[in-house]
Design an enzyme around this catalytic site. Structure first.
Site, PDB file in Angstrom:
ATOM      1  N   GLY A   1       0.917  -1.519   5.038  1.00  0.00           N
ATOM      2  CA  GLY A   1       1.090  -2.574   5.689  1.00  0.00           C
ATOM      3  C   GLY A   1       0.045  -3.342   6.375  1.00  0.00           C
TER       4      GLY A   1
ATOM      5  N   THR B   1       1.211  -1.060   0.268  1.00  0.00           N
ATOM      6  CA  THR B   1       0.454  -0.030  -0.244  1.00  0.00           C
ATOM      7  C   THR B   1       1.125   1.782  -0.541  1.00  0.00           C
ATOM      8  OG1 THR B   1      -1.835  -1.301   1.249  1.00  0.00           O
ATOM      9  CG2 THR B   1      -1.592   0.917   1.348  1.00  0.00           C
TER      10      THR B   1
ATOM     11  N   SER C   1     -11.074  -1.881   5.509  1.00  0.00           N
ATOM     12  CA  SER C   1     -10.137  -1.289   5.105  1.00  0.00           C
ATOM     13  C   SER C   1      -8.999  -1.290   6.689  1.00  0.00           C
ATOM     14  CB  SER C   1      -9.822  -0.238   4.442  1.00  0.00           C
ATOM     15  OG  SER C   1      -8.403  -0.375   3.859  1.00  0.00           O
ATOM     16  N   SER C   2      -7.977  -1.264   6.686  1.00  0.00           N
ATOM     17  CA  SER C   2      -6.691  -0.951   7.886  1.00  0.00           C
ATOM     18  C   SER C   2      -6.054   0.219   7.095  1.00  0.00           C
ATOM     19  CB  SER C   2      -6.271  -1.943   7.875  1.00  0.00           C
ATOM     20  OG  SER C   2      -6.995  -3.540   8.543  1.00  0.00           O
TER      21      SER C   2
HETATM   22  O1  DON Z   1      -7.545  -1.822   2.943  1.00  0.00           O
HETATM   23  C1  DON Z   1      -6.476  -2.837   3.069  1.00  0.00           C
HETATM   24  O2  DON Z   1      -7.094  -3.092   4.765  1.00  0.00           O
HETATM   25  C2  DON Z   1      -5.966  -3.709   2.597  1.00  0.00           C
HETATM   26  N1  DON Z   1      -6.018  -3.664   1.278  1.00  0.00           N
HETATM   27  C3  DON Z   1      -4.014  -3.420   2.725  1.00  0.00           C
HETATM   28  C4  DON Z   1      -3.406  -4.132   1.983  1.00  0.00           C
HETATM   29  C5  DON Z   1      -1.516  -3.438   2.607  1.00  0.00           C
HETATM   30  O3  DON Z   1      -1.615  -2.825   3.010  1.00  0.00           O
HETATM   31  C6  DON Z   1      -0.589  -4.260   1.440  1.00  0.00           C
HETATM   32  N2  DON Z   1       0.206  -3.592   1.859  1.00  0.00           N
HETATM   33  N3  DON Z   1       1.083  -3.083   2.136  1.00  0.00           N
END
Ligand code: DON
Length: 478
Positions: free
Chosen positions: A381, A289, A360-361
Site C-alpha cells: 500500500g 507490493t 521505504s514504507s
Molecule cells: O518501498 C516503498 O515504500 C514503496 N516502493 C512501496 C510501494 C508499494 O507499496 C506499492 N503498492 N502497494
C-alpha cells in the site's frame, strides 16, 4: 550483481538480530495502563533504523490487555479468521511445504518465488524487500534487508532535466528507474541461514508454475519505522475510551501520523549514507507490493514484504530473462521538496547516491509476547503501509478486535503532506462531519493497504486473516 549477498554488517547486506528478552526492552510502561497492551514486543523493521543497533528495530509496549484472556472466537463477531493448529500461510504452495515438514522460512522461500510467477505485478524477483524471522526455539528475531540499492553509476541529479526540474518519466518508466534487485539474494540468504529443506525442492513449485501455467485470477486479468514511533506516542492517549474510528480517536491518531510522516520526510534515508540526527526523528513532542507471512507448528514465523514499487515495476523486462524490473529509484528524493509518485517529499537524507537504498514504507511486523510469537502482520500500500500496520495493531490491542476484524475495519491515512485526511468508505457520517469541523480537509479514499495477519493463541491454535480489500488474497491454515 545482486545486492544482499555480502556478509552481515557490510553495505551489501544488513541483518539485525533482535533479542526480545534484552533488559533494555523491559519495564517501559504505557502511560495509560488500562488502554494499552501488556507483554508485547513489537519487532518492527523500521524503514530506516536510526542506528545500526537492534534497539532501532524493537519496541516493548507494556500495560494491560484483555486480548490474552479473550476466547478465540466470540459470539457476535462479524468477521472471523481462519483457524488451524500446525501452520498458516497465504498460499497453497506454502502450505504444502509446511505439510512436508518444512519450517516457516522454507515456506516463505516457496511463496516468495511462486508469487513472482503468479502475481507478476507485485510478487517479484526483479525487486527487493524486507523479511522478518522469529525463531521459536531460540526466541530470537532476525531482520533481513534485501532492499534494492542504487546502481554504481547513479548520481544525485540523475532524474533532473536541463531546466533542473524532476523528470518523473526517468525515475518511473525508464531503464534508470530500477535499483539493483535484492529479492533472489534475500530469499536464498534467508534459506541459507534458517531453512531446512533443499532449496531446489522449495523452488520447484515456482518453476513448475512458470513452465506449466496456472489459472489466472480475475484480479490479475484486470489489470521512521514509524509504526513503533506512533504507537509509543499513542500510549499517552486513552484511545480505547474514545472508541474506534470516533472523531476524537481519529483526530488524535491523525495528528500523530502527521508528525511521524513529517519526520520521515525530513530525517530519514539510508543510514549507510546519511547520519540520521540523534533523537530528532523520534522526538515526537516537538500500488503494488506484496506482504506474506508464515507461522509454523514450532513457533517460527516469517513476515515478508517485497515490491517492484509500481504494478509491474518500471514495465521494463530484461530480454534474456523475462524478469520484470522494479522502479524503486522513484522512492528516492529526486530533488529536495519535490514529491515522488506517492506524494512523499524528502531531502538530502534520501537523495540518490550509488549503492544507497531508497527510503521505504514497507513494514513487515512481528508481535511477540514474552519472547514468543503472538502475531504477524504487514501490508502493501505504498506510503499508506505504515498507517495501515499502525491501525491493525491499534485495532488488535486497543480496540480489542479479532484479527479478521482488525484487518477489515475502515482505515484512514494522513502523511503530513499533502495536508489531506484520506478516509475509506464505511466511516460514520457523524465522524466525517466532526472531523471537518475540526478543520481537516477530508477525502474519500480508495482502499488503504491490504493487511495480512496471523495470531498464535497460547494453546498453539493459529488464526489467520487475509484482508478482503485485495482480490485473491488467501489465508490458509491446517
Ligand atoms: O518501498 C516503498 O515504500 C514503496 N516502493 C512501496 C510501494 C508499494 O507499496 C506499492 N503498492 N502497494
Amino acid at each position: 550483481m545482486l545486492n544482499g549477498l555480502g556478509k552481515p554488517g557490510t553495505k551489501g547486506h544488513r541483518q539485525y538480530t533482535v533479542n526480545s528478552k534484552h533488559p533494555e526492552f523491559r519495564g517501559q510502561k504505557g502511560v495509560n495502563g488500562s488502554d494499552f497492551p501488556i507483554r508485547y514486543n513489537f519487532v518492527i523493521l523500521r524503514e530506516m533504523p536510526r542506528t545500526r543497533t537492534f534497539i532501532s528495530l524493537v519496541y516493548l509496549l507494556t500495560g494491560t490487555v484483555s486480548l490474552i484472556a479473550e476466547p478465540i472466537l466470540r459470539a457476535g463477531q462479524i468477521h472471523r479468521p481462519v483457524t488451524g493448529r500446525n501452520g498458516a500461510v497465504p498460499a497453497a504452495a506454502g502450505l504444502e511445504v509446511l505439510k512436508n515438514g518444512g519450517n516457516a522460512v522454507d515456506a516463505a522461500v516457496t511463496v516468495g518465488f511462486c508469487l513472482a510467477v503468479t502475481l507478476p505485478r507485485a510478487g517479484n524477483i526483479g525487486g527487493g524487500g524486507f523479511l522478518l524471522y522469529h525463531d521459536g526455539q531460540s526466541g530470537q528475531s532476525h531482520a533481513l534487508d534485501y532492499r534494492e540499492v542504487a546502481p554504481h553509476k547513479a548520481h544525485h541529479d540523475m532524474f533532473l532535466d536541463a531546466e533542473v526540474n524532476v523528470d518523473p518519466e526517468l525515475s518511473r518508466y525508464s531503464p534508470l528507474a530500477s535499483g539493483v534487485p535484492g529479492t533472489v539474494a534475500g530469499l536464498i540468504e534467508a534459506h541459507r541461514r534458517f531453512g531446512t529443506l533443499p532449496l531446489a525442492d522449495l523452488m520447484a513449485p515456482a518453476i513448475r508454475l512458470a513452465r506449466e501455467g496456472f489459472p489466472v485470477h480475475e484480479a490479475l486479468r484486470e489489470q521512521f519505522t514509524n509504526v513503533a514511533q506512533m504507537l509509543k506516542l499513542l500510549e499517552n492517549f486513552p484511545l480505547g475510551q474514545r472508541g474506534h474510528n470516533s472523531a476524537q480517536s481519529t483526530h488524535i491518531t491523525v495528528e500523530v501520523m502527521k508528525r511521524a510522516y513529517a519526520d520521515r520526510s525530513k530525517f530519514l534515508g539510508d543510514p549507510d549514507f546519511f547520519e540520521v540526527p540523534g533523537n530528532q526523528a523520534m522526538d515526537m513532542e516537538s500500488p503494488e507490493t506484496t506482504q506474506f507471512f508464515i507461522v509454523d507448528a514450532w513457533g517460527n514465523a516469517v513476515s515478508n514484504t517485497y515490491t517492484l514499487n509500481f504494478s509491474f515495476g518500471s514495465g521494463i523486462m530484461t530480454h534474456s530473462t523475462g524478469i520484470l524490473l522494479n522502479n524503486e529509484m522513484d522512492d528516492f528524493s529526486a530533488k529536495s521538496g519535490v514529491p515522488n509518485a506517492y506524494g512523499l517529499i524528502g531531502g538530502e537524507a534520501n537523495s540518490v547516491e550509488p549503492g544507497k537504498r531508497p527510503l521505504s514504507s514497507m513494514t513487515p511486523t512481528l508481535i511477540l509476547r514474552d519472547g514468543s510469537i503472538h502475531g504477524v502482520t504487514g501490508s502493501p500500500g505504498d506510503s499508506r503501509i505504515i498507517n495501515t500496520v499502525l491501525q491493525v495493531i491499534l485495532n488488535l490491542l486497543v480496540y480489542e478486535m479479532n484479527f479478521a476484524e482488525a484487518n477489515n475495519a475502515p482505515r484512514f491515512h494522513h502523511q503530513w503532506l499533502p495536508d489531506i485526511l484520506r478516509i475509506e468508505r464505511g466511516f460514520p457520517s457523524d465522524t466525517l462531519r466532526m472531523l471537518k469541523e475540526l478543520g481537516y480537509q477530508t477525502e474519500t479514499s480508495y482502499t488503504i493497504g491490504t493487511a495480512q495477519t496471523i495470531v498464535r493463541h497460547e494453546e498453539g491454535l493459529l488464526s489467520v486473516a487475509s484482508d478482503p480489500r485485495r482480490l485473491g488474497g488467501t489465508a490458509l491454515a491446517y
